[in-house]
Write a protein that holds these residues in place. Structure first.
Motif, PDB file in Angstrom:
ATOM      1  N   VAL A 561     -68.187  43.483  43.001  1.00 18.36           N
ATOM      2  CA  VAL A 561     -67.935  42.080  43.354  1.00 18.36           C
ATOM      3  C   VAL A 561     -67.985  41.930  44.878  1.00 18.36           C
ATOM      4  O   VAL A 561     -68.587  41.000  45.413  1.00 18.36           O
ATOM      5  CB  VAL A 561     -66.572  41.602  42.812  1.00 18.36           C
ATOM      6  CG1 VAL A 561     -66.181  40.268  43.447  1.00 18.36           C
ATOM      7  CG2 VAL A 561     -66.602  41.480  41.296  1.00 18.36           C
ATOM      8  N   TYR A 564     -71.535  42.066  46.035  1.00 22.02           N
ATOM      9  CA  TYR A 564     -72.191  40.776  45.758  1.00 22.02           C
ATOM     10  C   TYR A 564     -71.836  39.764  46.850  1.00 22.02           C
ATOM     11  O   TYR A 564     -72.690  39.084  47.394  1.00 22.02           O
ATOM     12  CB  TYR A 564     -71.742  40.259  44.375  1.00 22.02           C
ATOM     13  CG  TYR A 564     -71.982  38.774  44.159  1.00 22.02           C
ATOM     14  CD1 TYR A 564     -73.160  38.325  43.548  1.00 22.02           C
ATOM     15  CD2 TYR A 564     -71.053  37.827  44.572  1.00 22.02           C
ATOM     16  CE1 TYR A 564     -73.400  36.978  43.372  1.00 22.02           C
ATOM     17  CE2 TYR A 564     -71.286  36.469  44.403  1.00 22.02           C
ATOM     18  CZ  TYR A 564     -72.459  36.054  43.806  1.00 22.02           C
ATOM     19  OH  TYR A 564     -72.694  34.712  43.643  1.00 22.02           O
ATOM     20  N   ASN A 565     -70.546  39.688  47.157  1.00 21.98           N
ATOM     21  CA  ASN A 565     -70.097  38.688  48.132  1.00 21.98           C
ATOM     22  C   ASN A 565     -70.594  38.974  49.541  1.00 21.98           C
ATOM     23  O   ASN A 565     -71.010  38.064  50.251  1.00 21.98           O
ATOM     24  CB  ASN A 565     -68.565  38.590  48.116  1.00 21.98           C
ATOM     25  CG  ASN A 565     -68.066  37.634  47.048  1.00 21.98           C
ATOM     26  OD1 ASN A 565     -68.325  36.433  47.108  1.00 21.98           O
ATOM     27  ND2 ASN A 565     -67.390  38.169  46.044  1.00 21.98           N
ATOM     28  N   ARG A 568     -73.886  37.857  50.282  1.00 20.87           N
ATOM     29  CA  ARG A 568     -73.984  36.396  50.461  1.00 20.87           C
ATOM     30  C   ARG A 568     -73.197  35.929  51.683  1.00 20.87           C
ATOM     31  O   ARG A 568     -72.789  34.785  51.770  1.00 20.87           O
ATOM     32  CB  ARG A 568     -73.485  35.706  49.193  1.00 20.87           C
ATOM     33  CG  ARG A 568     -74.582  35.701  48.144  1.00 20.87           C
ATOM     34  CD  ARG A 568     -74.039  35.663  46.742  1.00 20.87           C
ATOM     35  NE  ARG A 568     -75.114  35.831  45.780  1.00 20.87           N
ATOM     36  CZ  ARG A 568     -75.652  36.996  45.424  1.00 20.87           C
ATOM     37  NH1 ARG A 568     -75.209  38.114  45.968  1.00 20.87           N
ATOM     38  NH2 ARG A 568     -76.625  37.062  44.553  1.00 20.87           N
ATOM     39  N   ASN A 570     -70.251  36.496  52.530  1.00 21.26           N
ATOM     40  CA  ASN A 570     -68.790  36.390  52.417  1.00 21.26           C
ATOM     41  C   ASN A 570     -68.262  37.770  52.796  1.00 21.26           C
ATOM     42  O   ASN A 570     -68.113  38.630  51.943  1.00 21.26           O
ATOM     43  CB  ASN A 570     -68.348  36.045  50.989  1.00 21.26           C
ATOM     44  CG  ASN A 570     -69.090  34.843  50.437  1.00 21.26           C
ATOM     45  OD1 ASN A 570     -69.342  33.889  51.165  1.00 21.26           O
ATOM     46  ND2 ASN A 570     -69.453  34.893  49.174  1.00 21.26           N
ATOM     47  N   LEU A 573     -63.035  40.123  52.761  1.00 22.99           N
ATOM     48  CA  LEU A 573     -62.593  39.948  51.379  1.00 22.99           C
ATOM     49  C   LEU A 573     -61.272  40.638  51.114  1.00 22.99           C
ATOM     50  O   LEU A 573     -61.032  41.748  51.594  1.00 22.99           O
ATOM     51  CB  LEU A 573     -63.637  40.556  50.425  1.00 22.99           C
ATOM     52  CG  LEU A 573     -65.061  39.993  50.535  1.00 22.99           C
ATOM     53  CD1 LEU A 573     -66.037  40.926  49.834  1.00 22.99           C
ATOM     54  CD2 LEU A 573     -65.126  38.597  49.939  1.00 22.99           C
TER      55      LEU A 573
END
Lengths: 799, 345
Positions: A561, A564-565, A568, A570, A573
Motif C-alpha cells: 500500500v 502504491y501511494n 502517486r 503520497n 505515510l
C-alpha cells in the motif's frame, strides 16, 4: 430465462397486462425480472413497394428509389444504399420522423438527391444479428410478394411486436425454466385463466427398442420412436418463438427439441435410430472411454459420468451432450427421442469437469420433474407429426425406478400468520394456495392439508407455505413491530473493546486505517514474515496466483500500500491495519504499522524523518492505553528477518518470555524493492491477542509527595555500546527511594567526544515523601551515582 | 525660598514628564526632580532652619509638590509601559494562515466507519457481537445452513477451497450455526461482522474479498414483522430518518420466507433517478425467517423457537452512503481517499 410476452399470451390470459406490469407482478412475487426489452422497435414504419430503381447520378453504389407507400402517403423518393434494392421489391420503409433504435430519420439530401425516408433491414429495427440469415444482414429486408402495401403495423405483420422478459430464476425455482410453468405462475399472481397443454398420445406402430438404467444416477429413462420424418426448415412461427426466447433456429427437428424444453422444462435428446449399434439404450455410470461428442471434440469419460450406451458404446453423455456417431442430421429418417431424469450432482460434476454446460445440463443440475416424461414425449410427437411429417409412432418405452408420491404439508391459518406477523383469513390463505395449484383439504378449525403440485420441487414444509402466501399477497401486509425481548447488556466483549481502543488511539495519533486483501501470492506470503511463520492455508482453486495463499502476516500488504501511494507522490505515510490471521496451527489478530518518509510536525514547514523512536512511540502508546506497564514487556535486538530489517535498528517485542512482535527500520535493500525512494521506512507487526490476554488490574491511585523535588543534570561520556536503559536502571537502583525519576534528555556523538563514545545527558529527579531533601543529601547521592556509573560503565562527566 | 520657586519646579517637572518619550527619560526626570541631590530635596533640607510655623507650611508644600511630581511620573511610566507593550505586540504579529502543528487524526477507511457504525446501532438494541473463523469448515458454511452437498445454491457461491472440507467462508452465516451451538438452546441476539470470500473476478462491483454483518435473533414467537421493524430502524439510522424500506420475496437456503430489502433511494427520495435506475429503491440487504431445518440441525426446536436472520454487505452500504463507485477503492488505500474520512460524527 427469457420469456416472450407474446408466447406467454398464448398460454395465459394477459388482457390488460403489458411487459412492465407482468415484470412488476413477477418481481414482487419473488421472481425478479431483470429487464424488459423489445425484440424490435421503430415508429413511423410502413410497408412499401419499389416502383422505380435508378442508379444515383453521383455514386457508384447508391440507388434512387420511387417507393409506393399506399393511398395515405403516396409515392416517396428514397435514396438507398442496399445492394439488393430493386424494382418490384416489397420493403419496410421508415418514414421521415421515424425513431429507430439507433437513428432518427430526417428529410435529407444525399449527394444532391432528395431522400424522404429509409428502407430498413431487420438489424436497423434492433433485431440481433444472431437470429438473422447472412443475406438479411447485408441488405434491406425482402418482404413476401403478398405483403400489404401501406400497412403501418409493420412489427405486427412481421411478428416482431413482442416484449421479452429476462427472468432471474433463483436456485429453488428451477420449475420456472419452463414457459408453461411461468404461465402458471403469472396466472396465479394475476388470478388469470391458464390453458392446459394438450398432447393426445399418438401410437400407430410397434417399438422394439430396449431401455433401462444400471445406475441410481439415472432414475427414469424414456424413449419414443418415430419413423419417416422429414428434416427441413422450421415454419415462421417456430422461428419467431425460438428467436423471442433467445434461441437460434436450426431445423425442424432440432427446433422441436428446444421448443419442448423451453415450454415444459424437460430437456430432450434425439438419436438417429439407424445409427445405433444395437436396439438398446441403457444408462450406466461405469464406463471409461474416449467420447467423440457432437462438437467433434473428444472427451475422457470416467466412472461416475452418466453414459447412455448401446452395445456398451457411448451414444450420449446423459444430460450433457450427445455423440457424433448417432447424431440427428439432415439425412435422418428415424429417431429415438429421450426424456430422462439424471442425478443433478453427476451432471454437475461431468459438465464442470469437461467444461460442457448447456441449457439442458443447467436444467438437470437445477432439478427437473421426474414424472412427466410420457406427457412430454407425446407432446413432442404431436409437434413432429405436424412439422416433420412423421408417420410411424411407437409407444413410449420407459424405465422408472421411483414411485410418484403425493407430497403433503400440514399447516393452519394460525401457524402461517404467526410466522409472518400477519392476520390473513383462512379464505385468503387457501385461495392463494389454490391459485398456485396446491390442492387444499380443509381440516376444520383453520387447519388444512396442502398437496404440493409435482413441479414444485421447493415446497416441503409449512414455512414454505407461508412464503407462498406472503409472496402473492405482499409484504406490505406484514406489521412492523420491534421484538419484545428481554433486556440484555448489549456490549462489546473485552477483546473487542480493546481492539477498538487501539484503533481509535492510532487514528487519533494521526495514522490512517487501511484494509487489504487476505489472499496473497506465494512470494508475498514469504516477505516480512515477522511474527507468524506457521504453515499457511493454500487455496486449492485460486482465481489467480496473486490471490493464492491466506496471508500469515500483514506487513507485506501494508508495505505494498505504501509503495502504491509513494508512486502517486503520497510520500509521507503513517498507516496501520488490524486483521485476523489464520494459519494451520494459529489464530491471531495482528496489528501492523508502516511509517514512510517524514513526520509532518507543521505541514511541510517542520518535518522530520520517521525513525525507530517514532515507531517505539506508537508501540508504547498502545501499551499504555491497554494498561500494560513497561515492566511487563521488553525490547530485545531483533534476531530474525535481518535481511529485511535494519539489523542495528530493529527490535523484538517480548512479553511473558514470548516474542509477540517485531518492529524496526526497513533494510536499505528493501526500500528499493518496494520502490519507497530515498527515505526511511519502518514497520511494526505484533499479535494483539497476546496483548489482550495479559491480565490488567484496576488503577489504584497512589498518594504523591507533599514536598518539592530537586533535579540535577548529568552529562555522561561513555562507550557507545552502553544502552541508555541500563544507565537509567543503575541510577534508580543506587538512588533507591530518593531518585524519583531519571530521564535522558540529550544524546551527542562525534565532535570531541571520541570515536566509539557518546554523551548522554540525564536529568535526575530527587524527592522524598517525608521531607524536603537537603542540598547535602542530594549532593552525596549524586556523587555516589557518578561513582557507581564510572565503576559500571566507565562513564565520566563531560567537561 | 518661596512658594513661587516651588511652583516653578513643579511646572517644569510636569512639563518634562509630559514630553517624555520613553522609560529612560522618565528615570532621568525622576533623578533630576526627586533624587536626594534634586532642588526639591535640597529645599527640604533647609526646612530645619525655619520657624516652626513656616516650616510646617513649607514642608507641606514641598511634600505636595513631590507627591504631584511622583504621581505624574508613575502615571506616565504606566502609560509608556502600555505603549511599549503595544509596540511589542504589534511587532509579534504572525501569519495565522501558516500550517498548524500536527494534531490531526488519521483517515479511517470508510469500510471501518460503516462497520463500526452498524455495530453501534445493533449494540444499542442489545445485540452481542460475535466473531467467527474466516477459514471455515464446510459443515458450518453449508451443511448446517440447509445447503447440503450438491444443493443448487452451492453454485451460487463458488468458493475458495483449502481442501474438501475446509474453505474460506462465503458468507458470515456460519457464525449463526456456531452461535446456536454455543448458546445451546438459549435465546440469541447477535451480529457478526467479518470478511468473506467468493471466487469472483474483481471489478468495480465484484470483489473476491468482501465483508458482511450477519444478524441473528432466535426466541419464542419471532416473526417477519420483527425483522421488518429491526431493519427499518437500521435503515433510518444508517441512511436517514426519511428512508423507508420495502421487502421483496427472495431465496436463501437457510431462511424461509426469504426477503431482499430495498430502501428508498437517498438521491431522489423514491421518485426514481439514475442511481436507483428509475425504481426509487435500492437493494441493500437480504434476510428472512430462519429455516426450520436450520433451527432443528442446530439444536433448537422449531415448534418452540423461531428466529430471523439478515446479512448486510458492508462495502455496499458504504458505497451507497458515500457515493463510492468502485469496491476496489476500499482495498487500495490511496491516502487521498482515506483522508476524506476523518470526520468522527
Amino acid at each position: 430465462m427469457l420469456v416472450s410476452v407474446k408466447a406467454l399470451s398464448k398460454l395465459v390470459d394477459l388482457n390488460g397486462l403489458d411487459g412492465e406490469k407482468i415484470a412488476n407482478g413477477l418481481t414482487f412475487a419473488g421472481i425478479e425480472v431483470e429487464e424488459v426489452k423489445r425484440i424490435a422497435s421503430g415508429t413511423n414504419l410502413i410497408i412499401g413497394e419499389v416502383l422505380e430503381c435508378e442508379n444515383h447520378p453521383d455514386s457508384d453504389h447508391l440507388h434512387v428509389l420511387k417507393v409506393n407507400l399506399g393511398d395515405k402517403y403516396g409515392v416517396e423518393q428514397i435514396v438507398c444504399g442496399a445492394p439488393n434494392a430493386r424494382k418490384g421489391l416489397k420493403v419496410i420503409v421508415a418514414r421521415v420522423g421515424a425513431k429507430l433504435p439507433e437513428v432518427e430519420i430526417k428529410k435529407g439530401v444525399i449527394r444532391g438527391v432528395e431522400s424522404n425516408g429509409m428502407c430498413c433491414s431487420l438489424l436497423e429495427l434492433g433485431v440481433e444479428s444472431k437470429y438473422l440469415r447472412e443475406e438479411q444482414t447485408k441488405g434491406i429486408e425482402e418482404l413476401p410478394k403478398d405483403a400489404p402495401v401501406g400497412e403501418e403495423n409493420v412489427l405486427g405483420y412481421l411478428g416482431l411486436d413482442d416484449e421479452i422478459l429476462n427472468l432471474k430464476v433463483l436456485a429453488n425455482r428451477s420449475d420456472l425454466l419452463s414457459l408453461y410453468n411461468v404461465a402458471l405462475e403469472v396466472g396465479a399472481i394475476f388470478n388469470r385463466e391458464v390453458k392446459e397443454l394438450e398432447a393426445p398420445a399418438i401410437i400407430n406402430g410397434e417399438s422394439d427398442i430396449k431401455v433401462g438404467s444400471n445406475t441410481y444416477r439415472c432414475s427414469q429413462f424414456s424413449i419414443k420412436e418415430i419413423r419417416d420424418i422429414k428434416v427441413k426448415e422450421s415454419p415462421e412461427w417456430m422461428k419467431q418463438f425460438l428467436m423471442s426466447m433467445g434461441v437460434r433456429s436450426i431445423n425442424n427437428i432440432v427446433d422441436i427439441g428446444n421448443y419442448v424444453m423451453l415450454m415444459t422444462g424437460q430437456p430432450l435428446h434425439m438419436y438417429d435410430a439407424d445409427l445405433l449399434p444395437k436396439k438398446e439404450l441403457i444408462a450406466r455410470d461405469d464406463l471409461t472411454l474416449d467420447f467423440v461428442a457432437l462438437d467433434e471434440k473428444t472427451y475422457k469419460v470416467i466412472p461416475g459420468d452418466i453414459v447412455i450406451s448401446s452395445d456398451a458404446k457411448a451414444m450420449c453423455l446423459g444430460g450433457v451432450m450427445g455423440s457424433l456417431e448417432c447424431a440427428v442430421t439432415e439425412k435422418t429418417k428415424n429417431i429415438y427421442i429421450e426424456a430422462a431424469s439424471f442425478d443433478a450432482k453427476s451432471v454437475r460434476h461431468t459438465s464442470q469437469r469437461l467444461g460442457l454446460a448447456s441449457e439442458s445440463s443447467m436444467r438437470f443440475v437445477k432439478g427437473t420433474n421426474h414424472f412427466r416424461s410420457k406427457f412430454v414425449l407425446e407432446y413432442t410427437a404431436n409437434l413432429i407429426k405436424d412439422l416433420c411429417e412423421g408417420k410411424v409412432f411407437g409407444d413410449v418405452k420407459e424405465y422408472q425406478s421411483e414411485e410418484e408420491r403425493d407430497l403433503i404439508v400440514e399447516s393452519s391459518t394460525e401457524r402461517i400468520n404467526k410466522r409472518l406477523g400477519t392476520s390473513f383469513s383462512e379464505k385468503e390463505i387457501i385461495d392463494v394456495l389454490e391459485r398456485l395449484h396446491f390442492k387444499v383439504e380443509d381440516k376444520g378449525n383453520g387447519k388444512f392439508i396442502a398437496h404440493v403440485p409435482s413441479f414444485r420441487l421447493d415446497v416441503t414444509c409449512d414455512a414454505d407455505l407461508s412464503e407462498e402466501v406472503i409472496r402473492v399477497l405482499g409484504f406490505e401486509h406484514v406489521k412492523s413491530i420491534l421484538p419484545n425481548l428481554d433486556l440484555t447488556v448489549g456490549a462489546l466483549s473485552e477483546e473487542q473493546k480493546k481492539e477498538r481502543l487501539v484503533r481509535e488511539q492510532l487514528l487519533s495519533l494521526g495514522l490512517d486505517e487501511c484494509l487489504t486483501y487476505s489472499l496473497v501470492s506465494d512470494k508475498e506470503n514469504e516477505c516480512y514474515s515477522l511474527v507468524n511463520k506457521d504453515e499457511p492455508y493454500v487455496i486449492l482453486n485460486p482465481l489467480t496466483d496473486d490471490h493464492k495463499v491466506f496471508r500469515r502476516n500483514i506487513a507485506n500488504s501494508l508495505l505494498s500500500v505504501a509503495s502504491y501511494n509513494v508512486s502517486r507522490q503520497n510520500k509521507n505515510l503513517g498507516l496501520f491495519e488490524i486483521s485476523n490471521i489464520m494459519t494451520k496451527n494459529k489464530q491471531e489478530k495482528h496489528l501492523c504499522i508502516v511509517l514512510v518518509g517524514n513526520r509532518l510536525d507543521q505541514g511541510l514547514m517542520k518535518q522530520e524523518r520517521y525513525d525507530f523512536y517514532d515507531m517505539k512511540g506508537y508501540l508504547e502508546s498502545v501499551m499504555t492505553i491497554l494498561g500494560i506497564e513497561n515492566s511487563r514487556y521488553k525490547l530485545e535486538r531483533a534476531k530474525e528477518n535481518l535481511d529485511e530489517l535494519h539489523p542495528g535498528r530493529s527490535a523484538d517485542i517480548i512479553a511473558q518470555g514470548q516474542k509477540i512482535g517485531v518492529f524496526g527500520e526497513l533494510h536499505p535493500n528493501k526500500l528499493k524493492e518496494y520502490d519507497l525512494g530515498k527515505t526511511s521506512a519502518l514497520v511494526l507487526e505484533m499479535d494483539l491477542n497476546a496483548l489482550f490476554n495479559l491480565k490488567v488490574g484496576l488503577i489504584k491511585a497512589k498518594p504523591y509527595s507533599r514536598f518539592p523535588n530537586v533535579t540535577r543534570d548529568l552529562a555522561l561520556v561513555l562507550d557507545k555500546s552502553v544502552e541508555a536503559r541500563d544507565v537509567i536502571k543503575t541510577i534508580k537502583t543506587i538512588g533507591k527511594g530518593l531518585v524519583r525519576d531519571a530521564e535522558i534528555f540529550d544524546l551527542y556523538e562525534g565532535g570531541n567526544i571520541g570515536d566509539n563514545m557518546k554523551s548522554l545527558a540525564v536529568t535526575i529527579t530527587f524527592g522524598s515523601d517525608e521531607r524536603t531533601l537537603s542540598d547535602k543529601e542530594v549532593n552525596d547521592l549524586e556523587e555516589k551515582i557518578k561513582f557507581e556509573l564510572n565503576k559500571a560503565y566507565r562513564a565520566f562527566l563531560r567537561m | 525660598m518661596d512658594i513661587s520657586k516651588l511652583n516653578e519646579i513643579k511646572e517644569k517637572a510636569i512639563e518634562r514628564i509630559k514630553d517624555a518619550k520613553n522609560s529612560d527619560e522618565l528615570v532621568e526626570i525622576r533623578n533630576v526632580f526627586l533624587s536626594k541631590k534634586s532642588e526639591l530635596m535640597s529645599m527640604m533640607s533647609t526646612l530645619g532652619q525655619m520657624e516652626a510655623e513656616l516650616r510646617k507650611e513649607m514642608g507641606q508644600k514641598i511634600n505636595e509638590v513631590k507627591m504631584n511630581i511622583s504621581n505624574a511620573l508613575d502615571k506616565k511610566v504606566q502609560e509608556i509601559k502600555e505603549l511599549e507593550l503595544q509596540k511589542t505586540l504589534e511587532k509579534e504579529v504572525i501569519d495565522i494562515s501558516l500550517p498548524a502543528k500536527g494534531k490531526e487524526s488519521g483517515g479511517k477507511n470508510p469500510f471501518f466507519v460503516v462497520r463500526d457504525e452498524i455495530i453501534d446501532i445493533f449494540l444499542g438494541m442489545g445485540y452481542e457481537v460475535m466473531d467467527g473463523p474466516e477459514v471455515e469448515l464446510d459443515h458450518y458454511n453449508f451443511e448446517l445452513l440447509n445447503i447440503p452437498q450438491d444443493h443448487p445454491a452451492r453454485d451460487m457461491q463458488d468458493s475458495f477451497y483449502i481442501n474438501e472440507n475446509v474453505l474460506l467462508r462465503t458468507h458470515t452465516s456460519p457464525v449463526q450455526a456456531r452461535t446456536m451451538e454455543k448458546k445451546a438452546g438459549k435465546p440469541i441476539r447477535i451480529i457478526c461482522p467479518g470478511k468473506t470470500y467468493r471466487r469472483d473476478d474483481d471489478d468495480a462491483t465484484h470483489s473476491h474479498q468482501f465483508a458482511q454483518i450477519e444478524g441473528l435473533v432466535v426466541d419464542k414467537d419471532i416473526n417477519i414483522g420483527h425483522l421488518k421493524a429491526t431493519l427499518e430502524l437500521f435503515a433510518k439510522k444508517m441512511f436517514g430518518e426519511k428512508r423507508e424500506i420495502r421487502l421483496r420475496p427472495s431465496y436463501f437456503p437457510f431462511t424461509e420466507p426469504s426477503v431482499e430489502v430495498d430502501i428508498t433511494c437517498a438521491n431522489c427520495g423514491g421518485k426514481g433517478c439514475n442511481i436507483c435506475k428509475g425504481t426509487g429503491y435500492i437493494e441493500i440487504l437480504g434476510g428472512g425467517m430462519v429455516h426450520p431445518n436450520v433451527l432443528k440441525m442446530n439444536g433448537y426446536d422449531p415448534e418452540v423457537y423461531s428466529g430471523f436472520a439478515f446479512g448486510i454487505g458492508i462495502e455496499r452500504v458504504a458505497m451507497l452512503r458515500y457515493g463510492i463507485d468502485d469496491i476496489r477503492k476500499f482495498y487500495t488505500d490511496d491516502v487521498r481517499f482515506l483522508h476524506q474520512f476523518k470526520k468522527k460524527i
